[in-house]
Design a protein around this motif. Structure first.
Motif, PDB file in Angstrom:
ATOM      1  N   ARG A  56       2.446  13.821   1.072  1.00 39.30           N
ATOM      2  CA  ARG A  56       1.352  14.416   0.295  1.00 39.30           C
ATOM      3  C   ARG A  56       1.600  14.277  -1.204  1.00 39.30           C
ATOM      4  O   ARG A  56       0.655  14.200  -1.984  1.00 39.30           O
ATOM      5  CB  ARG A  56       1.166  15.884   0.669  1.00 39.30           C
ATOM      6  CG  ARG A  56       0.414  16.036   1.986  1.00 39.30           C
ATOM      7  CD  ARG A  56       0.030  17.466   2.229  1.00 39.30           C
ATOM      8  NE  ARG A  56       1.115  18.085   2.976  1.00 39.30           N
ATOM      9  CZ  ARG A  56       1.417  19.361   2.944  1.00 39.30           C
ATOM     10  NH1 ARG A  56       0.741  20.195   2.190  1.00 39.30           N
ATOM     11  NH2 ARG A  56       2.411  19.839   3.660  1.00 39.30           N
ATOM     12  N   ALA A  57       2.866  14.264  -1.610  1.00 38.61           N
ATOM     13  CA  ALA A  57       3.203  14.152  -3.033  1.00 38.61           C
ATOM     14  C   ALA A  57       3.819  12.786  -3.343  1.00 38.61           C
ATOM     15  O   ALA A  57       4.603  12.654  -4.281  1.00 38.61           O
ATOM     16  CB  ALA A  57       4.182  15.261  -3.414  1.00 38.61           C
ATOM     17  N   TRP A  58       3.472  11.769  -2.553  1.00 39.24           N
ATOM     18  CA  TRP A  58       4.135  10.475  -2.666  1.00 39.24           C
ATOM     19  C   TRP A  58       4.034   9.869  -4.057  1.00 39.24           C
ATOM     20  O   TRP A  58       4.987   9.296  -4.560  1.00 39.24           O
ATOM     21  CB  TRP A  58       3.595   9.504  -1.622  1.00 39.24           C
ATOM     22  CG  TRP A  58       4.319   8.204  -1.657  1.00 39.24           C
ATOM     23  CD1 TRP A  58       3.812   6.979  -1.928  1.00 39.24           C
ATOM     24  CD2 TRP A  58       5.721   7.997  -1.429  1.00 39.24           C
ATOM     25  NE1 TRP A  58       4.791   6.021  -1.886  1.00 39.24           N
ATOM     26  CE2 TRP A  58       5.981   6.621  -1.585  1.00 39.24           C
ATOM     27  CE3 TRP A  58       6.789   8.841  -1.131  1.00 39.24           C
ATOM     28  CZ2 TRP A  58       7.237   6.073  -1.436  1.00 39.24           C
ATOM     29  CZ3 TRP A  58       8.058   8.289  -0.977  1.00 39.24           C
ATOM     30  CH2 TRP A  58       8.274   6.929  -1.131  1.00 39.24           C
ATOM     31  N   ARG A  59       2.897   9.992  -4.706  1.00 41.70           N
ATOM     32  CA  ARG A  59       2.748   9.411  -6.042  1.00 41.70           C
ATOM     33  C   ARG A  59       3.817   9.969  -6.978  1.00 41.70           C
ATOM     34  O   ARG A  59       4.468   9.239  -7.715  1.00 41.70           O
ATOM     35  CB  ARG A  59       1.359   9.683  -6.598  1.00 41.70           C
ATOM     36  CG  ARG A  59       1.160   9.114  -8.000  1.00 41.70           C
ATOM     37  CD  ARG A  59      -0.252   9.247  -8.450  1.00 41.70           C
ATOM     38  NE  ARG A  59      -1.032   8.301  -7.647  1.00 41.70           N
ATOM     39  CZ  ARG A  59      -2.329   8.260  -7.615  1.00 41.70           C
ATOM     40  NH1 ARG A  59      -3.031   9.104  -8.316  1.00 41.70           N
ATOM     41  NH2 ARG A  59      -2.963   7.376  -6.875  1.00 41.70           N
ATOM     42  N   ALA A  64       8.479   2.382   4.506  1.00 41.61           N
ATOM     43  CA  ALA A  64       9.786   1.826   4.135  1.00 41.61           C
ATOM     44  C   ALA A  64      10.734   2.952   3.716  1.00 41.61           C
ATOM     45  O   ALA A  64      11.914   2.948   4.077  1.00 41.61           O
ATOM     46  CB  ALA A  64       9.628   0.810   3.010  1.00 41.61           C
ATOM     47  N   PHE A  65      10.214   3.915   2.980  1.00 40.34           N
ATOM     48  CA  PHE A  65      11.023   5.066   2.570  1.00 40.34           C
ATOM     49  C   PHE A  65      11.523   5.838   3.789  1.00 40.34           C
ATOM     50  O   PHE A  65      12.694   6.198   3.874  1.00 40.34           O
ATOM     51  CB  PHE A  65      10.208   5.986   1.659  1.00 40.34           C
ATOM     52  CG  PHE A  65      10.819   7.336   1.465  1.00 40.34           C
ATOM     53  CD1 PHE A  65      11.929   7.507   0.655  1.00 40.34           C
ATOM     54  CD2 PHE A  65      10.290   8.449   2.121  1.00 40.34           C
ATOM     55  CE1 PHE A  65      12.507   8.755   0.493  1.00 40.34           C
ATOM     56  CE2 PHE A  65      10.862   9.699   1.958  1.00 40.34           C
ATOM     57  CZ  PHE A  65      11.975   9.857   1.147  1.00 40.34           C
ATOM     58  N   VAL A  66      10.644   6.096   4.749  1.00 39.84           N
ATOM     59  CA  VAL A  66      11.015   6.837   5.962  1.00 39.84           C
ATOM     60  C   VAL A  66      12.103   6.083   6.720  1.00 39.84           C
ATOM     61  O   VAL A  66      13.085   6.683   7.167  1.00 39.84           O
ATOM     62  CB  VAL A  66       9.784   7.091   6.858  1.00 39.84           C
ATOM     63  CG1 VAL A  66      10.197   7.589   8.235  1.00 39.84           C
ATOM     64  CG2 VAL A  66       8.843   8.080   6.189  1.00 39.84           C
ATOM     65  N   GLN A  67      11.950   4.785   6.862  1.00 43.07           N
ATOM     66  CA  GLN A  67      12.945   3.988   7.582  1.00 43.07           C
ATOM     67  C   GLN A  67      14.299   4.014   6.887  1.00 43.07           C
ATOM     68  O   GLN A  67      15.331   4.094   7.543  1.00 43.07           O
ATOM     69  CB  GLN A  67      12.454   2.557   7.746  1.00 43.07           C
ATOM     70  CG  GLN A  67      11.297   2.445   8.713  1.00 43.07           C
ATOM     71  CD  GLN A  67      10.665   1.063   8.714  1.00 43.07           C
ATOM     72  OE1 GLN A  67      10.863   0.263   7.805  1.00 43.07           O
ATOM     73  NE2 GLN A  67       9.880   0.795   9.749  1.00 43.07           N
ATOM     74  N   ASN A  68      14.299   3.965   5.562  1.00 46.33           N
ATOM     75  CA  ASN A  68      15.558   3.937   4.814  1.00 46.33           C
ATOM     76  C   ASN A  68      16.198   5.313   4.684  1.00 46.33           C
ATOM     77  O   ASN A  68      17.419   5.430   4.706  1.00 46.33           O
ATOM     78  CB  ASN A  68      15.338   3.348   3.416  1.00 46.33           C
ATOM     79  CG  ASN A  68      14.998   1.882   3.466  1.00 46.33           C
ATOM     80  OD1 ASN A  68      15.383   1.173   4.373  1.00 46.33           O
ATOM     81  ND2 ASN A  68      14.244   1.426   2.493  1.00 46.33           N
ATOM     82  N   SER A  69      15.403   6.346   4.527  1.00 48.87           N
ATOM     83  CA  SER A  69      15.935   7.677   4.248  1.00 48.87           C
ATOM     84  C   SER A  69      15.991   8.599   5.452  1.00 48.87           C
ATOM     85  O   SER A  69      16.625   9.648   5.390  1.00 48.87           O
ATOM     86  CB  SER A  69      15.095   8.350   3.159  1.00 48.87           C
ATOM     87  OG  SER A  69      15.159   7.599   1.977  1.00 48.87           O
ATOM     88  N   GLY A  70      15.335   8.231   6.532  1.00 49.59           N
ATOM     89  CA  GLY A  70      15.288   9.082   7.713  1.00 49.59           C
ATOM     90  C   GLY A  70      16.647   9.513   8.228  1.00 49.59           C
ATOM     91  O   GLY A  70      16.896  10.719   8.421  1.00 49.59           O
ATOM     92  N   THR A  73       0.841  -1.181   0.000  1.00 52.98           N
ATOM     93  CA  THR A  73       0.000   0.000   0.000  1.00 52.98           C
ATOM     94  C   THR A  73       0.881   1.237   0.000  1.00 52.98           C
ATOM     95  O   THR A  73       2.083   1.169   0.262  1.00 52.98           O
ATOM     96  CB  THR A  73      -0.907   0.045   1.248  1.00 52.98           C
ATOM     97  OG1 THR A  73      -0.078   0.216   2.407  1.00 52.98           O
ATOM     98  CG2 THR A  73      -1.756  -1.207   1.363  1.00 52.98           C
ATOM     99  N   ARG A  74       0.266   2.361  -0.271  1.00 53.55           N
ATOM    100  CA  ARG A  74       0.981   3.642  -0.259  1.00 53.55           C
ATOM    101  C   ARG A  74       1.648   3.859   1.100  1.00 53.55           C
ATOM    102  O   ARG A  74       2.799   4.270   1.177  1.00 53.55           O
ATOM    103  CB  ARG A  74      -0.012   4.757  -0.561  1.00 53.55           C
ATOM    104  CG  ARG A  74       0.562   6.129  -0.428  1.00 53.55           C
ATOM    105  CD  ARG A  74      -0.482   7.180  -0.610  1.00 53.55           C
ATOM    106  NE  ARG A  74       0.135   8.478  -0.407  1.00 53.55           N
ATOM    107  CZ  ARG A  74      -0.480   9.617  -0.546  1.00 53.55           C
ATOM    108  NH1 ARG A  74      -1.730   9.637  -0.898  1.00 53.55           N
ATOM    109  NH2 ARG A  74       0.144  10.739  -0.334  1.00 53.55           N
ATOM    110  N   ASP A  75       0.925   3.570   2.170  1.00 53.19           N
ATOM    111  CA  ASP A  75       1.466   3.759   3.513  1.00 53.19           C
ATOM    112  C   ASP A  75       2.649   2.834   3.777  1.00 53.19           C
ATOM    113  O   ASP A  75       3.627   3.243   4.402  1.00 53.19           O
ATOM    114  CB  ASP A  75       0.385   3.539   4.569  1.00 53.19           C
ATOM    115  CG  ASP A  75      -0.638   4.669   4.588  1.00 53.19           C
ATOM    116  OD1 ASP A  75      -0.374   5.735   3.987  1.00 53.19           O
ATOM    117  OD2 ASP A  75      -1.701   4.481   5.202  1.00 53.19           O
TER     118      ASP A  75
END
Length: 178
Positions: A63-66, A27-33, A20-22
């Motif tokens: 908000r602009a994830w897509r 996963a992005f937050v965990q990798n890039s945080g 899902t988007r969430d």
């Protein structure tokens, strides 16, 4: 019965895991945080402001994830982070760097914390344009072309800001970081 024949006769099963988007964003937050926090700390000079910048960056990226996920999500978020910091610089015009050593340092890492603190303090003494270029070029390892594209500057402007920034940092370290 030959086992290799049985395996080759078996139908191929394709399993696709749809996130899902969430889930993708988490996963992005965990990798890039950690990367974005390091960038924000170097740009802001203060861990509290860095955390605020990263939080706002994640909010806008979500908000602009897509759009972000279709390209390079980390570069997209870094661009948001830089724009947010520039906006805050424009509003305040004056930096005040905290004298506190960042929380969470472990015993045994004291020397690295002191060096990091000195680097952040030295960067805070650079003019905005030089600091942005030096951080992107030398602390985030972007090329001159990538830095120019990221900041929307001419390549020559990046080169001269980098040279002046590095020269000024040398002076600051020779004088002793305040």
């Amino acid at each position: 019965m030959d086992m290799s024949t049985q395996v080759s006769d078996a139908p191929l099963v394709r399993v696709e895991v749809v996130r899902t988007r969430d889930q993708e964003f988490t996963a992005f937050v965990q990798n890039s945080g950690p990367y974005l926090h390091k960038t924000a700390l170097l740009l802001a000079g203060d861990s509290h402001r860095a955390e605020e910048l990263v939080q706002e960056t994640f909010e806008r990226t979500y908000r602009a994830w897509r759009k972000a996920r279709d390209g390079e999500p980390r570069a997209y978020a870094r661009r948001i982070l830089l724009n947010l910091r520039v906006d805050k610089w424009r509003r305040t015009r004056r930096e005040v760097v905290s004298d506190a050593v960042p929380a969470g340092s472990e015993p045994g890492h004291a020397d690295r914390v002191v060096v990091r603190d000195e680097v952040v303090r030295a960067l805070a003494q650079l003019p905005l344009s030089q600091r942005r270029v030096v951080v992107l070029r030398h602390l985030l390892d972007l090329t001159e072309v990538e830095t120019a594209r990221e900041l929307g500057l001419a390549l020559g402007t990046v080169k001269s800001a980098n040279a002046r920034g590095i020269a000024r940092l040398r002076e600051i370290f020779q004088e002793g970081v305040r």
